[in-house]
Design an enzyme around this catalytic site. Structure first.
Site, mmCIF file in Angstrom:
data_model
loop_
_atom_site.group_PDB
_atom_site.id
_atom_site.type_symbol
_atom_site.label_atom_id
_atom_site.label_comp_id
_atom_site.label_asym_id
_atom_site.label_seq_id
_atom_site.Cartn_x
_atom_site.Cartn_y
_atom_site.Cartn_z
ATOM 1 N N CYS A 137 0.834 -1.197 0.000
ATOM 2 C CA CYS A 137 0.000 0.000 0.000
ATOM 3 C C CYS A 137 0.873 1.253 0.000
ATOM 4 O O CYS A 137 0.636 2.193 -0.772
ATOM 5 C CB CYS A 137 -0.938 -0.012 1.212
ATOM 6 S SG CYS A 137 -2.108 1.364 1.215
ATOM 7 N N CYS A 138 1.908 1.262 0.850
ATOM 8 C CA CYS A 138 2.804 2.421 0.876
ATOM 9 C C CYS A 138 3.502 2.594 -0.475
ATOM 10 O O CYS A 138 3.771 3.718 -0.901
ATOM 11 C CB CYS A 138 3.846 2.275 1.989
ATOM 12 S SG CYS A 138 3.209 2.540 3.660
ATOM 13 N N CYS A 170 7.781 3.711 6.136
ATOM 14 C CA CYS A 170 6.912 3.519 4.979
ATOM 15 C C CYS A 170 7.703 3.234 3.713
ATOM 16 O O CYS A 170 7.134 2.906 2.688
ATOM 17 C CB CYS A 170 6.012 4.727 4.759
ATOM 18 S SG CYS A 170 6.924 6.221 4.410
HETATM 19 S S1 SF4 Z 1 0.479 4.740 5.614
HETATM 20 FE FE1 SF4 Z 1 0.991 3.355 3.940
HETATM 21 S S2 SF4 Z 1 -0.274 1.529 4.385
HETATM 22 FE FE2 SF4 Z 1 -1.195 3.206 5.529
HETATM 23 S S3 SF4 Z 1 -2.802 4.020 4.150
HETATM 24 FE FE3 SF4 Z 1 -0.915 5.266 3.896
HETATM 25 S S4 SF4 Z 1 0.079 4.385 2.157
HETATM 26 FE FE4 SF4 Z 1 -1.408 2.836 2.889
#
Ligand code: SF4
Length: 256
Positions: A126-127, A237
């Protein structure tokens, strides 16, 4: 390794010298010195309290440094509001970099929209989609990447230099607040009436995406509220660690 700017060619030896020079200057002097080196300088802000100090210096001294932010789509409403307030206060434009919708859809199909809670792999993915891919766009063509990293933020950041090569991105990373502690930051924000995120006063010293940030308890480390469900004390992250260690299981839109 060498970084070329319109007026300089900087080797590893030069970066060590740059680090020493920056150590002898104040914040505005550090930023002005880097801006005068001639290459494109990009400051990426999360709108956190440290980053607001840097944005204020860039805006107040009208320095030729691009100010950019990664608009992940999962930010707190307070953070989004602060982007506009900061632009107005300092008469600057904060350039927003967004994730690719195709990447978000592919992530949601594989992990679920909030799949980052289920595994470190899913969280890194996701990151990658929401931060690392937009960061690469923000840094395109940059010779200098300015950040708000401080040595006191976590053990992982305890040796943060003022200037260092970032071989992965082929640029020089500049950390002009490396030696500032949180008391200095707060005193400066107060004396300069710099706008900050109201979440700081509610127990959030470090603010990232809303679903991945909680308030901390008294005595906890500053970044304890980030990805709090993970056990790794050095969790990050991926913006400030080698991406090779954060290999994404998803191809980005730009890589497809
Ligand atoms: S911190 Fe990273 S894992 Fe969490 S929502 Fe943001 S991008 Fe996604």
């Amino acid at each position: 390794m060498t970084i070329n700017t319109p007026s300089h060619s900087l080797s590893i030896h030069d970066v060590a010298s740059l680090d020493e020079t920056l150590a002898s200057l104040d914040l505005a002097g550090r930023l002005a010195f880097v801006a005068a080196l001639g290459g494109r300088a990009v400051f990426t802000t999360s709108l956190g309290i440290e980053d607001q100090v840097i944005t204020a210096a860039i805006g107040t001294h009208r320095l030729p440094i691009d100010v950019s932010t990664l608009e992940t789509g999962r930010l707190f409403a307070e953070t989004v509001t602060l982007i506009g307030e900061t632009e107005e206060r300092y008469d600057i434009t904060i350039k927003r970099f967004y994730p690719e919708q195709d990447d978000i859809d592919a992530y949601a199909a594989k992990y679920g929209l909030n799949g980052f809670y289920d595994s470190v792999e899913a969280r890194h993915a996701c990151c990658h989609v929401r931060k690392l891919v937009p960061l690469a766009k923000a840094l395109e063509g940059a010779s200098f990447w300015i950040t708000g990293l401080r040595r006191g933020q976590s053990g992982n950041r305890a040796t943060t230099p003022f200037a260092e090569f970032n071989a992965e991105r082929n640029l020089i990373k500049i950390n002009p607040l490396a030696d500032w502690d949180i008391a200095m930051i707060k005193a400066h924000v107060s004396s300069e009436t710099i706008p900050i995120n109201p979440l700081h006063a509610r127990g959030y010293p470090s603010i990232g995406c809303e679903p991945c940030t909680r308030a901390i308890k008294p005595g906890e480390p500053e970044r304890a509220g980030r990805w709090w469900w993970e056990n790794d004390e050095k969790r990050e992250c991926g913006l400030h660690v080698a991406e090779a260690a954060q290999a994404s299981p998803l191809p980005s839109a730009s890589q497809r």
